[in-house]
Design a protein around this motif. Structure first.
Motif, PDB file in Angstrom:
ATOM      1  N   ASP A 110      36.672  47.221  52.950  1.00 16.50           N
ATOM      2  CA  ASP A 110      36.247  47.468  54.332  1.00 16.50           C
ATOM      3  C   ASP A 110      37.024  48.620  54.956  1.00 16.50           C
ATOM      4  OD1 ASP A 110      34.260  45.501  54.517  1.00 16.50           O
ATOM      5  OD2 ASP A 110      35.660  43.953  55.173  1.00 16.50           O
ATOM      6  N   ASN A 111      38.326  48.648  54.729  1.00 21.22           N
ATOM      7  CA  ASN A 111      39.169  49.699  55.298  1.00 21.22           C
ATOM      8  C   ASN A 111      38.827  51.079  54.750  1.00 21.22           C
ATOM      9  OD1 ASN A 111      40.589  48.030  57.010  1.00 21.22           O
ATOM     10  ND2 ASN A 111      42.361  47.805  55.663  1.00 21.22           N
ATOM     11  N   LEU A 112      38.316  51.114  53.520  1.00 22.96           N
ATOM     12  CA  LEU A 112      37.911  52.393  52.932  1.00 22.96           C
ATOM     13  C   LEU A 112      36.540  52.838  53.416  1.00 22.96           C
ATOM     14  CD1 LEU A 112      39.016  51.931  49.195  1.00 22.96           C
ATOM     15  CD2 LEU A 112      40.112  53.365  50.933  1.00 22.96           C
ATOM     16  N   GLY A 113      35.831  51.969  54.115  1.00 20.39           N
ATOM     17  CA  GLY A 113      34.485  52.297  54.558  1.00 20.39           C
ATOM     18  C   GLY A 113      33.426  52.015  53.511  1.00 20.39           C
ATOM     19  N   ILE A 114      33.756  51.188  52.514  1.00 19.94           N
ATOM     20  CA  ILE A 114      32.796  50.786  51.485  1.00 19.94           C
ATOM     21  C   ILE A 114      32.037  49.553  51.976  1.00 19.94           C
ATOM     22  CG2 ILE A 114      32.574  49.850  49.139  1.00 19.94           C
ATOM     23  CD1 ILE A 114      34.952  51.676  48.367  1.00 19.94           C
ATOM     24  N   ASP A 115      30.726  49.579  51.826  1.00 18.50           N
ATOM     25  CA  ASP A 115      29.849  48.503  52.291  1.00 18.50           C
ATOM     26  C   ASP A 115      30.095  47.246  51.446  1.00 18.50           C
ATOM     27  OD1 ASP A 115      27.753  46.839  53.004  1.00 18.50           O
ATOM     28  OD2 ASP A 115      26.191  48.357  52.773  1.00 18.50           O
ATOM     29  N   THR A 116      30.500  46.161  52.083  1.00 18.54           N
ATOM     30  CA  THR A 116      30.829  44.918  51.374  1.00 18.54           C
ATOM     31  C   THR A 116      29.806  43.807  51.613  1.00 18.54           C
ATOM     32  OG1 THR A 116      32.246  44.186  53.208  1.00 18.54           O
ATOM     33  CG2 THR A 116      33.304  45.410  51.418  1.00 18.54           C
ATOM     34  N   ARG A 117      28.635  44.156  52.153  1.00 20.13           N
ATOM     35  CA  ARG A 117      27.630  43.117  52.405  1.00 20.13           C
ATOM     36  C   ARG A 117      27.171  42.446  51.110  1.00 20.13           C
ATOM     37  NH1 ARG A 117      22.826  45.888  54.716  1.00 20.13           N
ATOM     38  NH2 ARG A 117      23.669  47.652  53.519  1.00 20.13           N
ATOM     39  N   GLY A 118      27.293  43.154  49.984  1.00 22.33           N
ATOM     40  CA  GLY A 118      26.867  42.607  48.703  1.00 22.33           C
ATOM     41  C   GLY A 118      27.941  41.827  47.967  1.00 22.33           C
ATOM     42  N   ILE A 119      29.068  41.562  48.616  1.00 26.56           N
ATOM     43  CA  ILE A 119      30.137  40.769  47.993  1.00 26.56           C
ATOM     44  C   ILE A 119      30.030  39.322  48.454  1.00 26.56           C
ATOM     45  CG2 ILE A 119      32.623  40.447  47.753  1.00 26.56           C
ATOM     46  CD1 ILE A 119      32.977  43.422  48.063  1.00 26.56           C
ATOM     47  N   GLU A 120      29.755  38.423  47.513  1.00 23.48           N
ATOM     48  CA  GLU A 120      29.615  37.004  47.810  1.00 23.48           C
ATOM     49  C   GLU A 120      30.977  36.308  47.713  1.00 23.48           C
ATOM     50  OE1 GLU A 120      26.552  35.434  45.113  1.00 23.48           O
ATOM     51  OE2 GLU A 120      25.994  37.536  44.811  1.00 23.48           O
ATOM     52  N   VAL A 121      31.115  35.204  48.414  1.00 20.26           N
ATOM     53  CA  VAL A 121      32.308  34.355  48.323  1.00 20.26           C
ATOM     54  C   VAL A 121      31.924  33.098  47.546  1.00 20.26           C
ATOM     55  CG1 VAL A 121      34.043  33.040  49.573  1.00 20.26           C
ATOM     56  CG2 VAL A 121      33.256  35.245  50.480  1.00 20.26           C
ATOM     57  N   LYS A 122      32.675  32.823  46.470  1.00 23.62           N
ATOM     58  CA  LYS A 122      32.403  31.688  45.588  1.00 23.62           C
ATOM     59  C   LYS A 122      33.530  30.658  45.710  1.00 23.62           C
ATOM     60  CE  LYS A 122      28.732  33.529  43.679  1.00 23.62           C
ATOM     61  NZ  LYS A 122      27.406  32.906  43.813  1.00 23.62           N
ATOM     62  N   PRO A 123      33.318  29.577  46.469  1.00 23.18           N
ATOM     63  CA  PRO A 123      34.390  28.592  46.671  1.00 23.18           C
ATOM     64  C   PRO A 123      34.862  27.916  45.388  1.00 23.18           C
ATOM     65  CG  PRO A 123      32.614  28.302  48.274  1.00 23.18           C
ATOM     66  CD  PRO A 123      32.101  29.258  47.246  1.00 23.18           C
ATOM     67  N   ASN A 124      33.995  27.859  44.368  1.00 21.72           N
ATOM     68  CA  ASN A 124      34.338  27.112  43.149  1.00 21.72           C
ATOM     69  C   ASN A 124      34.938  27.975  42.045  1.00 21.72           C
ATOM     70  OD1 ASN A 124      33.340  24.696  44.265  1.00 21.72           O
ATOM     71  ND2 ASN A 124      31.244  25.221  43.640  1.00 21.72           N
ATOM     72  N   TYR A 125      35.134  29.267  42.318  1.00 23.02           N
ATOM     73  CA  TYR A 125      35.681  30.162  41.298  1.00 23.02           C
ATOM     74  C   TYR A 125      36.742  31.065  41.927  1.00 23.02           C
ATOM     75  CZ  TYR A 125      31.647  28.663  38.623  1.00 23.02           C
ATOM     76  OH  TYR A 125      30.718  27.891  37.968  1.00 23.02           O
ATOM     77  N   PRO A 126      37.808  31.388  41.177  1.00 25.57           N
ATOM     78  CA  PRO A 126      38.870  32.229  41.736  1.00 25.57           C
ATOM     79  C   PRO A 126      38.496  33.706  41.720  1.00 25.57           C
ATOM     80  CG  PRO A 126      39.386  31.681  39.470  1.00 25.57           C
ATOM     81  CD  PRO A 126      38.123  30.919  39.813  1.00 25.57           C
ATOM     82  N   THR A 127      39.100  34.458  42.590  1.00 25.98           N
ATOM     83  CA  THR A 127      39.016  35.913  42.522  1.00 25.98           C
ATOM     84  C   THR A 127      39.595  36.385  41.186  1.00 25.98           C
ATOM     85  OG1 THR A 127      39.188  36.097  44.919  1.00 25.98           O
ATOM     86  CG2 THR A 127      39.780  38.043  43.628  1.00 25.98           C
ATOM     87  N   GLY A 128      38.997  37.424  40.633  1.00 19.36           N
ATOM     88  CA  GLY A 128      39.379  37.881  39.301  1.00 19.36           C
ATOM     89  C   GLY A 128      40.819  38.342  39.172  1.00 19.36           C
ATOM     90  N   ILE A 129      41.404  38.018  38.020  1.00 19.48           N
ATOM     91  CA  ILE A 129      42.763  38.442  37.665  1.00 19.48           C
ATOM     92  C   ILE A 129      42.726  39.011  36.242  1.00 19.48           C
ATOM     93  CG2 ILE A 129      45.088  37.640  37.048  1.00 19.48           C
ATOM     94  CD1 ILE A 129      44.763  37.754  40.014  1.00 19.48           C
ATOM     95  N   VAL A 130      43.391  40.156  36.047  1.00 21.44           N
ATOM     96  CA  VAL A 130      43.554  40.728  34.713  1.00 21.44           C
ATOM     97  C   VAL A 130      45.033  40.998  34.485  1.00 21.44           C
ATOM     98  CG1 VAL A 130      43.062  42.674  33.193  1.00 21.44           C
ATOM     99  CG2 VAL A 130      41.271  41.798  34.693  1.00 21.44           C
ATOM    100  N   ASN A 131      45.579  40.428  33.421  1.00 21.01           N
ATOM    101  CA  ASN A 131      46.960  40.728  33.052  1.00 21.01           C
ATOM    102  C   ASN A 131      46.969  41.997  32.201  1.00 21.01           C
ATOM    103  OD1 ASN A 131      48.206  38.355  34.240  1.00 21.01           O
ATOM    104  ND2 ASN A 131      47.155  37.192  32.659  1.00 21.01           N
ATOM    105  N   VAL A 132      47.679  43.015  32.686  1.00 19.58           N
ATOM    106  CA  VAL A 132      47.692  44.331  32.040  1.00 19.58           C
ATOM    107  C   VAL A 132      49.003  44.525  31.296  1.00 19.58           C
ATOM    108  CG1 VAL A 132      47.468  46.822  32.388  1.00 19.58           C
ATOM    109  CG2 VAL A 132      46.253  45.245  33.902  1.00 19.58           C
TER     110      VAL A 132
END
Length: 307
Positions: free
Chosen positions: A62-84
């Motif tokens: 949002d702060n970058l001005g990117i449209d986030t209307r297409g981002i859904e919130v999934k209560p049953n799944y965590p936000t993605g994590i990648v160990n690098v």
């Protein structure tokens, strides 16, 4: 830039977790961030968990001005994590947690309309590791004007069938050299050279634009039956995370704005090199840095190898 292109990026948004810190990432998010920095109008289609990481990701976009209307919130799944994990040369390997919210992106009237109104859709193979997000992507590809496939093979998160489905849907394909070799082997190509295999893919999939990145050795672009090469820029690599994503975003903006393809691949290679010498996937890049890499390059001196 000649015009403000309307872009949509589909797929994973997440946190890259390093030994001592974490950074916002995900290839589609990295591409979206660079597209926005280069003057594009950008929307993101993805999903996050109902958690602190999800809030941070959405707030960042949002702060970058990117449209986030297409981002859904999934209560049953965590936000993605990648160990690098970075090796001594700064090259990364990835442990991608499954399932994550972005594996469960669903088709909605909102994200379908966003794609229909955009000039192009950028997507990758990782977003198809789960049947729900794959189904959604295929439905969105059916209404997209121009489709850009960022091949992103991450073992064990892809199948040959998924990759082939996405290749045939594309108008523009970007590989790294290892991905090109693997896919050409799977397709039983008998071609010997890099350029021959690029043409093999272009002809097989009826794709007019194919680009292959070669790490520190630059990139090769096949565009409208002509090859263009960049031999790379020498930098001290900090980490390679996101360098290919910024390369792709830069190449897209240049080509779709009608810039000379040789200038486009030089510009994109410079952006990728600058990212590789910086920490994280999305450093701020000054025009003066780009000019320094490009030097005295002149569009008037270009020679191309037509085929």
């Amino acid at each position: 830039m000649k015009k403000e292109l309307k872009a949509v990026c589909f797929g994973e948004i997440l946190f890259d977790v390093f030994l001592e810190h974490k950074k916002i990432g995900g290839a589609p998010l990295n591409v979206a961030t660079r597209l926005k920095a280069l003057g594009g109008e950008v929307a993101m289609i993805s999903a996050v968990g109902d958690d602190n990481n999800g809030e941070k990701l959405t707030h960042y976009l949002d702060n970058l001005g990117i449209d986030t209307r297409g981002i859904e919130v999934k209560p049953n799944y965590p936000t993605g994590i990648v160990n690098v994990i970075l090796n001594e040369k700064g090259n990364a390997s990835y442990d991608i947690q499954y399932p994550s919210a972005w594996d469960k992106i669903e088709t909605t009237a909102v994200n379908k309309k966003i794609v229909e109104e955009a000039d192009f859709l950028v997507y990758g193979s990782l977003s198809c590791r789960d049947s729900i997000s794959k189904k959604t992507l295929l439905e969105l590809l059916a209404v997209a004007k121009y489709k850009i496939f960022d091949v992103n093979l991450r073992v064990p998160h892809y199948t040959k069938k998924n990759v082939l489905d996405l290749l045939y849907a594309a108008d523009f394909i970007k590989f790294n050299d290892e991905e090109l070799n693997e896919i050409c082997e799977d397709l039983h190509s008998n071609k010997k050279s890099l350029e021959q295999n690029i043409q093999f893919i272009a002809e097989l999939t009826d794709t007019p634009t194919v680009c292959v990145t070669l790490g520190s050795h630059g990139a090769v672009l096949f565009h409208n039956n002509t090859f263009y090469h960049n031999c790379g820029y020498k930098v001290n690599v900090v980490d390679t995370v996101g360098s290919g994503d910024s390369f792709l975003a830069s190449l897209i903006i240049m080509l779709l704005n009608g810039e000379d393809p040789q200038y486009a691949i030089n510009f994109a290679s410079a952006i990728g090199a600058i990212v590789a010498q910086s920490e994280g996937a999305n450093p701020i890049i000054l025009q003066s840095e780009i000019d320094e890499f490009l030097g005295d390059f002149s569009k008037k001196t270009i020679t191309n190898a037509s085929v």
